[in-house]
Structures are given as C-alpha cells and as structure tokens.
Scaffold this motif. Structure first.
Motif, short mmCIF file in Angstrom:
data_model
loop_
_atom_site.label_atom_id
_atom_site.label_comp_id
_atom_site.label_asym_id
_atom_site.label_seq_id
_atom_site.Cartn_x
_atom_site.Cartn_y
_atom_site.Cartn_z
N UNK A 1 0.88 -1.29 -0.15
CA UNK A 1 0.09 0.05 -0.08
C UNK A 1 0.84 1.20 0.00
N UNK A 2 2.19 1.03 0.34
CA UNK A 2 2.99 2.16 0.57
C UNK A 2 3.44 2.76 -0.79
N UNK A 3 3.54 1.75 -1.77
CA UNK A 3 4.14 2.28 -3.14
C UNK A 3 3.08 1.38 -4.18
N UNK A 4 1.90 1.06 -3.93
CA UNK A 4 1.08 0.29 -4.91
C UNK A 4 1.03 1.24 -6.49
N UNK A 5 1.12 2.30 -6.32
CA UNK A 5 1.08 3.00 -7.84
C UNK A 5 2.36 2.89 -8.33
N UNK A 6 3.50 2.87 -7.79
CA UNK A 6 4.63 2.46 -8.47
C UNK A 6 4.95 1.33 -8.76
N UNK A 7 4.18 0.30 -8.03
CA UNK A 7 4.03 -1.32 -8.45
C UNK A 7 3.40 -1.12 -9.94
N UNK A 8 2.26 -0.78 -9.95
CA UNK A 8 1.24 -0.70 -11.13
C UNK A 8 1.94 -0.09 -12.23
N UNK A 9 2.73 0.96 -11.82
CA UNK A 9 3.55 1.76 -12.98
C UNK A 9 4.43 0.85 -13.66
N UNK A 10 5.13 -0.05 -12.65
CA UNK A 10 6.07 -1.01 -13.26
C UNK A 10 5.59 -1.95 -14.18
N UNK A 11 4.22 -2.48 -13.69
CA UNK A 11 3.52 -3.43 -14.61
C UNK A 11 3.15 -2.94 -15.93
N UNK A 12 2.56 -1.52 -15.89
CA UNK A 12 2.27 -0.95 -17.10
C UNK A 12 3.31 -0.80 -17.90
#
Length: 370
Positions: A330-341
């Motif tokens: 939850x602390x960096x979920x947007x970053x993880x999603x960015x890595x997936x995208x």
C-alpha cells in the motif's frame, strides 16, 4: 535497460527500474534543502533552514527543485548515463474536474513534465498514467475504487475497465501532513513545556498513531489508556496516550480537524453512488486502500468495520494484494502498477517517442497518455 518508473509524492518519491515484483529501489524524501551557491556561507547560517517542497498535495509546484531532484534520482540513483538516457513512466495525480481551474492546472503540469523530460533529460520515451489506475493494477484489477490517503490529500477514484471515472472522483484536502499538525496540537496541550519539532511529531505519528475499534471505543478512551513513552533527540521523555488515537479518528470524524464533511467510508459510498448502479458492486467489492497513512495500526480493521455498518446495499470490501507482491504494497502500490504497465506500453510502442514529441510538442501527452 529497463524503463524507469517514478512516482513523485508530496512526502516521498519512489523510483526504480520497472521490475513489478520488487519494491522500488529508491524511496527518498521529496522535501529538499536549498544549498547556497556561495560556498563562503557558513554551516551555521540562516540559509541552512531554507527548504523547498517540489510537490505539494500531489502536484508539482517548484519545477527548478523538481529538475534537481530528478537529476539526482536518474543519474545518481538509477545510474543513467548522460547521452544514453532511457524510457520513463510517471504516475499522475488524480485529476478531478470539479473545478475547471484545477483540471487545467493538471493538464499544464503534464505538458510541462513531458517537456522537461524530452528537452532537458533527453529521454527516448515517455508515458504517464493516473495513480488510481496503477494502484488497481498492483493488485491484479482493472476495475474497482481506490482510496489513496497520501501526505497531502485523500483521493477517492472509481476506475472502470482501466479508466478513471473522473466525474465521480473526489479529492479531500486532508492528508498525513494535516494529521501531523493535529498531533502537534494535541501534544502541545499535554506537554505545554516541551518544544517538539515537526520532524519529531512526524516520527511519533509513524510510531504510535492508531485507530480505535469504532467511534464508541474512541469516546471511551481517556487518561487511563495505555501510554507509550518516547524519547526526544534532546533526551526529554514524553508520554503519548489518547493523542495517538485522535490522529486516526480524524479520518473517520473530520470534525476533529474542524472540517464539516463526512468520514472516509461515507465519502467512498457517496462517491460510488454517483456512478451508474450497474457498476456499484464491481467498484465497492474491489476497494483498494493505498498511501502511507493507510498503513496506520488498526486503520484497515476500522475501515472494514465502518464499511460493514454503512447504509449502502452493497458494502465496500477490501482487495488483498497477491502473496507474491512485496510487503507493504500500500505504501507504493502506484509505483508497482507503473512497473507492470511499463512492461506493456514500451515494448508495444504505445508510449510517446522523441519523434512524436518533436512533431506534436507537449500536447501529445493528452492524446497518448490517458
């Protein structure tokens, strides 16, 4: 070379190569100290206290400072070489069209960012996507609702088939920074003779802030509650009791902060009620909590309990991150999603290339990044 993913938050910047099953390799404060160009200025001068925040409540405000920060991140932190720059994906803050002025500011920031990256950093490719969409990608969803409790704001965004439903989205100007100020006020009342710096209050909040089980439990917390002792850098010892519960309670009772608005669960239900009823179940049953403040002790349990009591026919339920994902997602979920995208848009040439930028200018970002 892997594409770089950068998520510039108001408090922390997350960056690293696009490797989705790993935490970002850099998590650094966004807050910066302005250093004097004249080396003759002594260490003890007042210049030492001049600080700058490139990102304020989710939006880039100081572009000179942001350029300096990105230069450090890309060339020192991620090891880019001048003349051999790669591709980069940025996370976008939520754009709420409630105010036309804010939406136009958001568009201007996107254009200025893509211009900075191509003209100053000479990157080979660019993409950007909204944090709400990316946070859902991180838990394997393309539809759902994100509740992002950041340092400077709370964003609630319904996402349907990978697209933010902007008309229904809402931003609440409450964030971790406001909870820190609240804690400072409460500690000032209980320890009037002790001078506690903002940095120390922030640390106390991170260590001890928590949520009561429910509103009734909070109302019963008095001076007899369990006390935590904390030693300040100067050696003074303070106790933290009911204050730590007040911090968490403010998310469910904003009146504590002097705001005449609904608590966070009611805000979520009201947000989704403005979307077509066909999508209510899909959104509410795929609710994702993200942002640093959402990791507060007891917050998730309190959120779930409030959700079970809400008047909505379909009650919000939280999506858990897959086990193979890094801890504290939850602390960096947007970053993880960015890595997936990034693993999709760059290999499939869906990004903005240097040729695209040269031909169309900064406005290309609105046509290719949506």
């Amino acid at each position: 070379m892997e594409a770089a993913v950068v998520d510039p938050g108001s408090k922390l910047l997350k960056a690293g190569p696009a490797i989705p099953d790993q935490a970002p390799s850099m998590i650094i404060p966004t807050h910066m100290k302005r250093m004097p160009e004249d080396e003759s200025v002594t260490e003890n001068s007042q210049f030492e206290d001049v600080t700058v925040d490139p990102v304020v409540r989710g939006f880039i405000k100081d572009w000179d400072a942001m350029e300096d920060l990105l230069h450090h991140v890309l060339y020192t932190g991620l090891g880019w070489e001048i003349g051999n720059e790669g591709q980069i994906l940025f996370t976008d803050p939520l754009s709420t069209p409630k105010e036309n002025e804010r939406h136009s500011v958001f568009q201007a920031i996107r254009e200025q960012l893509v211009q900075l990256m191509f003209e100053t950093f000479n990157i080979s490719g660019f993409y950007a996507s909204e944090q709400a969409v990316l946070s859902l990608y991180a838990v394997g969803r393309i539809s759902g609702c994100t509740v992002d409790i950041g340092h400077g704001k709370i964003d609630i965004a319904p996402v349907i088939e990978g697209a933010v439903h902007h008309i229904a989205s809402r931003r609440i100007e409450i964030g971790g920074i406001d909870l820190t100020r609240l804690l400072a006020q409460e500690l000032g009342k209980s320890h009037p003779m002790v001078n506690i710096s903002t940095a120390d209050v922030e640390k106390i909040k991170e260590l001890y802030a928590c949520c009561a089980e429910d509103e009734l439990a909070y109302s019963k917390i008095g001076d007899s509650c369990q006390l935590e002792t904390h030693t300040l850098p100067d050696g003074q010892v303070i106790t933290v009791g009911r204050e730590r519960y007040t911090v968490g309670e403010a998310l469910f009772q904003p009146q504590i902060l002097g705001l005449d608005t609904h608590g966070i669960v009611e805000q979520l239900v009201r947000t989704i009620s403005t979307v077509s009823s066909d999508n209510h179940r899909q959104l509410l049953e795929n609710t994702v909590l993200c942002g640093g403040t959402s990791s507060m002790t007891g917050f998730e349990e309190r959120f779930q309990k409030e959700a079970s009591l809400c008047s909505s026919a379909v009650r919000p339920s939280l999506v858990k991150a897959p086990e193979y994902m890094p801890e504290n997602l939850s602390l960096y979920s947007a970053w993880i999603g960015g890595a997936i995208l990034a693993k999709v848009v760059f290999p499939q040439n869906q990004h903005i290339t240097k040729a695209d930028y040269d031909e169309n200018g900064p406005s290309i970002v609105h046509r290719k990044c949506f």
